[in-house]
Design a protein around this motif. Structure first.
Motif, PDB file in Angstrom:
ATOM      1  N   TYR A  40       9.883  -7.630 -13.513  1.00  0.00           N
ATOM      2  CA  TYR A  40      10.447  -7.215 -12.462  1.00  0.00           C
ATOM      3  C   TYR A  40      11.858  -6.390 -12.990  1.00  0.00           C
ATOM      4  CZ  TYR A  40       7.194  -8.923  -9.006  1.00  0.00           C
ATOM      5  OH  TYR A  40       6.111  -9.137  -8.434  1.00  0.00           O
ATOM      6  N   GLU A  41      12.454  -7.391 -14.004  1.00  0.00           N
ATOM      7  CA  GLU A  41      13.763  -6.926 -14.662  1.00  0.00           C
ATOM      8  C   GLU A  41      13.393  -5.685 -15.499  1.00  0.00           C
ATOM      9  OE1 GLU A  41      15.160  -9.338 -17.656  1.00  0.00           O
ATOM     10  OE2 GLU A  41      17.062  -8.405 -17.720  1.00  0.00           O
ATOM     11  N   GLN A  71       4.766 -13.710  -6.832  1.00  0.00           N
ATOM     12  CA  GLN A  71       5.097 -13.627  -5.641  1.00  0.00           C
ATOM     13  C   GLN A  71       4.630 -12.395  -4.936  1.00  0.00           C
ATOM     14  OE1 GLN A  71       9.277 -15.352  -4.593  1.00  0.00           O
ATOM     15  NE2 GLN A  71       9.102 -16.223  -6.615  1.00  0.00           N
ATOM     16  N   TRP A  72       3.428 -11.998  -5.532  1.00  0.00           N
ATOM     17  CA  TRP A  72       2.944 -10.686  -4.958  1.00  0.00           C
ATOM     18  C   TRP A  72       2.696 -10.727  -3.442  1.00  0.00           C
ATOM     19  CZ3 TRP A  72      -1.901  -8.412  -3.363  1.00  0.00           C
ATOM     20  CH2 TRP A  72      -1.938  -6.963  -3.164  1.00  0.00           C
ATOM     21  N   ARG A 129       9.554 -12.774 -13.736  1.00  0.00           N
ATOM     22  CA  ARG A 129      11.252 -12.174 -14.007  1.00  0.00           C
ATOM     23  C   ARG A 129      11.217 -11.034 -14.951  1.00  0.00           C
ATOM     24  NH1 ARG A 129      12.259 -17.919 -13.835  1.00  0.00           N
ATOM     25  NH2 ARG A 129      12.066 -18.067 -16.187  1.00  0.00           N
ATOM     26  N   GLY A 165      12.540  -2.698 -13.005  1.00  0.00           N
ATOM     27  CA  GLY A 165      13.762  -2.293 -11.920  1.00  0.00           C
ATOM     28  C   GLY A 165      12.869  -2.490 -10.685  1.00  0.00           C
ATOM     29  N   LEU A 166      11.749  -2.841 -10.476  1.00  0.00           N
ATOM     30  CA  LEU A 166      10.909  -3.094  -9.197  1.00  0.00           C
ATOM     31  C   LEU A 166      11.557  -4.833  -8.577  1.00  0.00           C
ATOM     32  CD1 LEU A 166       7.407  -1.617 -10.097  1.00  0.00           C
ATOM     33  CD2 LEU A 166       9.430  -0.476  -8.796  1.00  0.00           C
ATOM     34  N   THR A 167      10.975  -4.737  -7.320  1.00  0.00           N
ATOM     35  CA  THR A 167      10.892  -6.095  -6.783  1.00  0.00           C
ATOM     36  C   THR A 167       9.606  -6.534  -6.530  1.00  0.00           C
ATOM     37  OG1 THR A 167      11.372  -5.147  -4.460  1.00  0.00           O
ATOM     38  CG2 THR A 167      13.281  -5.682  -5.835  1.00  0.00           C
ATOM     39  N   ALA A 168       9.305  -7.573  -6.064  1.00  0.00           N
ATOM     40  CA  ALA A 168       8.046  -8.085  -5.721  1.00  0.00           C
ATOM     41  C   ALA A 168       7.359  -7.339  -4.642  1.00  0.00           C
ATOM     42  CB  ALA A 168       7.954  -9.559  -5.611  1.00  0.00           C
ATOM     43  N   SER A 169       8.480  -7.087  -3.627  1.00  0.00           N
ATOM     44  CA  SER A 169       7.947  -6.134  -2.555  1.00  0.00           C
ATOM     45  C   SER A 169       7.526  -4.887  -2.765  1.00  0.00           C
ATOM     46  CB  SER A 169       8.961  -6.345  -1.400  1.00  0.00           C
ATOM     47  OG  SER A 169      10.080  -5.825  -1.785  1.00  0.00           O
ATOM     48  N   GLU A 170       8.171  -4.181  -3.915  1.00  0.00           N
ATOM     49  CA  GLU A 170       7.914  -2.988  -4.472  1.00  0.00           C
ATOM     50  C   GLU A 170       6.657  -2.701  -5.231  1.00  0.00           C
ATOM     51  OE1 GLU A 170      12.241  -0.910  -4.153  1.00  0.00           O
ATOM     52  OE2 GLU A 170      11.698  -2.321  -6.045  1.00  0.00           O
TER      53      GLU A 170
END
Lengths: 136, 439
Positions: free
Chosen positions: B323-324, B354-355, B320, B327-332
């Motif tokens: 990513y927080e 959750q890569w 968390r 500013g990325l998400t797992a898919s990025e």
């Protein structure tokens, strides 16, 4: 099997003194009604240093899990390799975890979930340490 | 300058809810350097950790195309990973070659920032810090120091001295008594290795898996190590990387269910990273790799062991924060290089992050797929410490090289625009997030 003998300090002395009387005690915060082990200077929940007491517990628990040590860094234990290292959860609060070699249980035949009872082993002159054995 | 102190923990990004890092994209890695590697120190001055730390740092400066005089900050992890050198006498040629600090082990087991400043002749340094355990917290500190404007060009260095003798079997482990925190653990032999082995056993019981399902990951780490020219095995023992599934499964137990191939091998080497501001970075020789976030995890366990529930909660929290703050998400997240020094805990990081969509309990299925660097899921493209020897920075180095496009035979075929690396454990670790773009 031989173990390193604990060196009691100001915080731990009541615990080890109780062991020497074959009693198992755990720190308890009377404000939170929450046990903690190993002991700390303050309650890890509320931060209080004035509400901690030593509470005698049943000495009953369950086998939570284990591993089998074949190559320990602890010199005193190396002659007895391989040996079980077992995690015990306390009946009164399963979040409280103790460690054990589970004497009497063959290596790698640890019954996860089995009931255990505290026992005491002499590890130095006049110093007992808490151990656990499978019961029933 | 006053002797270097520890980087204040209050400056770590260890809490959730801090939002995007205030210096996201404003700090960049512009130089990397690694010294030669050896299994153990041969006790000559030229191969001391200090000498090799200087060598690694100089490589990082040369890569960036800047001089020593342009360095105004140094962050190191001064602690060694193995046994201390003391009480052995300091070798004469080392004592003659280098200026000492107050710590006689300095330059032998590890290097302090003070030792580096003195012995590299860094005249313009105005900020120095130390961090514990790994190079990852030093990189986090370096990024924050640059971002805050405390220094503009910071060398981050770690040396790992490895001497003869059995690793870790000294001090409290060698005694007849246990004191301090060890009184609650050492009598039963509970240290980090049993913790990891027990945790893995709990994991397998919870998710219905088994140790043999680790083989694809361990073998792939070693395949990636065979593609990493800076690594120990590549340089000295490439045949050791060619293990079969059968060899992995029949290897001797260290602490069942952990065997020797689940453990990284201690080595003797040094590494360096050069960080600077995004503004300065564009004028240096290398393509900048921007820092998008840094994260620290400092979690406390409830009792005398870390439970699987706690491990999973800790690694969820790391994810968390990663990513927080970036500013990325797992898919990025393109490149994922979590620590593997014990292969048996890498799955917690992978699943927490959750890569590539890996959920709790799915890591072993994921490992059974194609995780090669040329495949669709190039997990741990560095080969980590398992494939290169214990430094805890191969994963950071690989991130920089992948994002520069200079990872050679390890270069992934997928997009490599963002990357994550960190070490060490679920309850205490530090993480860097990188990007090819500052935006």
């Amino acid at each position: 099997m031989p173990k390193q003998a604990p060196v009691p300090d100001e915080l731990s002395k009541p615990f080890w003194d109780a062991c020497n009387e074959r009693r198992l005690v755990v720190q308890n915060c009377t404000a939170c009604n929450r046990m903690q082990y190993p002991p700390e200077q303050t309650c890890s929940e509320c931060g209080s240093e004035h509400n901690l007491e030593w509470r005698e517990v049943s000495g009953r628990g369950k086998v939570n899990g284990y591993c089998v040590m074949h190559d320990s860094r602890i010199r005193l234990l190396q002659a007895d390799q391989p040996f079980n290292i077992v995690v015990i959860e306390l009946e009164e609060d399963p979040a409280i975890k103790f460690l054990s070699h589970l004497p009497g249980t063959p290596v790698d035949q640890v019954p996860v979930g089995a009931s255990v009872l505290v026992d005491f082993q002499e590890v130095g002159p006049g110093q007992l340490i808490h151990e656990w054995r499978v019961v029933g | 300058m006053a002797p270097t102190g520890w980087f204040p923990t209050t400056r770590n990004r260890s809490q959730e809810g801090l939002g995007v890092w205030e210096h996201r994209g404003k700090v960049a890695v512009v130089g990397i350097g690694n010294s030669p590697t050896a299994r153990r120190w041969d006790e000559t001055a030229d191969t001391s950790v200090g000498a090799w730390a200087i060598s690694a740092a100089q490589k990082a400066l040369d890569e960036a195309g800047i001089s020593r005089d342009e360095v105004d900050g140094v962050v190191t992890c001064p602690q060694g990973m193995g046994s201390p050198w003391a009480p052995n006498p300091i070798p004469e040629d080392f004592a003659k070659a280098y200026e000492p600090t107050d710590n006689p082990d300095d330059g032998l087991t590890g290097v302090s920032a003070d030792w580096i400043v003195k012995n590299m002749g860094l005249k313009n340094v105005k900020a120095t810090y130390h961090t514990p355990a790994c190079i990852s917290p030093a990189l986090c500190a370096g990024a924050q120091v640059v971002g805050d404007g405390e220094a503009s060009t910071v060398l981050v260095i770690r040396g790992t001295g490895n001497f003869s003798g059995r690793y870790g079997q000294y001090g409290a482990a060698a005694g007849d008594t246990a004191s301090g925190p060890g009184q609650w653990t050492n009598p039963w032999g509970w240290q980090l290795i049993p913790q990891i082995a027990y945790g893995f056993d709990q994991y397998c019981r919870k998710y219905g898996s088994s140790h043999d399902r680790m083989a694809p990951f361990v073998l792939n780490q070693r395949k990636n190590g065979a593609l990493f020219p800076e690594g120990y095995y590549y340089q000295h023992r490439p045949d050791d990387l060619k293990i079969s599934v059968e060899e992995y499964l029949s290897a001797r137990w260290i602490c069942k269910p952990m065997n020797i191939y689940d453990c990284d091998m201690p080595i003797h080497t040094a590494g360096a990273f050069l960080l600077t501001t995004a503004e300065r970075a564009v004028n240096m020789k290398q393509k900048p790799v921007y820092v998008l976030n840094h994260v620290s995890q400092r979690a406390k366990v409830r009792s005398s062991v870390e439970t699987l529930d706690e491990t999973e909660a800790f690694t969820d929290s790391i994810a968390r924060k990663v990513y927080e703050g970036s500013g990325l998400t797992a898919s990025e997240l393109d490149i994922c290089n979590p620590y593997d020094g014990f292969t048996l805990f890498t799955q917690y990081f992978l699943e927490g992050l959750q890569w590539h969509g890996v959920q709790r309990g799915e890591a072993h299925d994921f490992y059974a797929g194609d995780i090669s660097v040329k495949g669709p899921h190039p997990f741990s493209s560095s080969g980590g410490n398992n494939g290169n020897g214990r430094t805890r920075w191969w994963n950071q180095l690989d991130c920089i090289q992948q994002l520069r496009g200079t990872a050679g035979e390890r270069q992934v075929t997928l997009k490599a625009e963002t990357a994550l690396a960190g070490a060490f454990t679920p309850n205490m670790s530090d993480w860097m997030v990188y990007g090819t773009s500052p935006d």
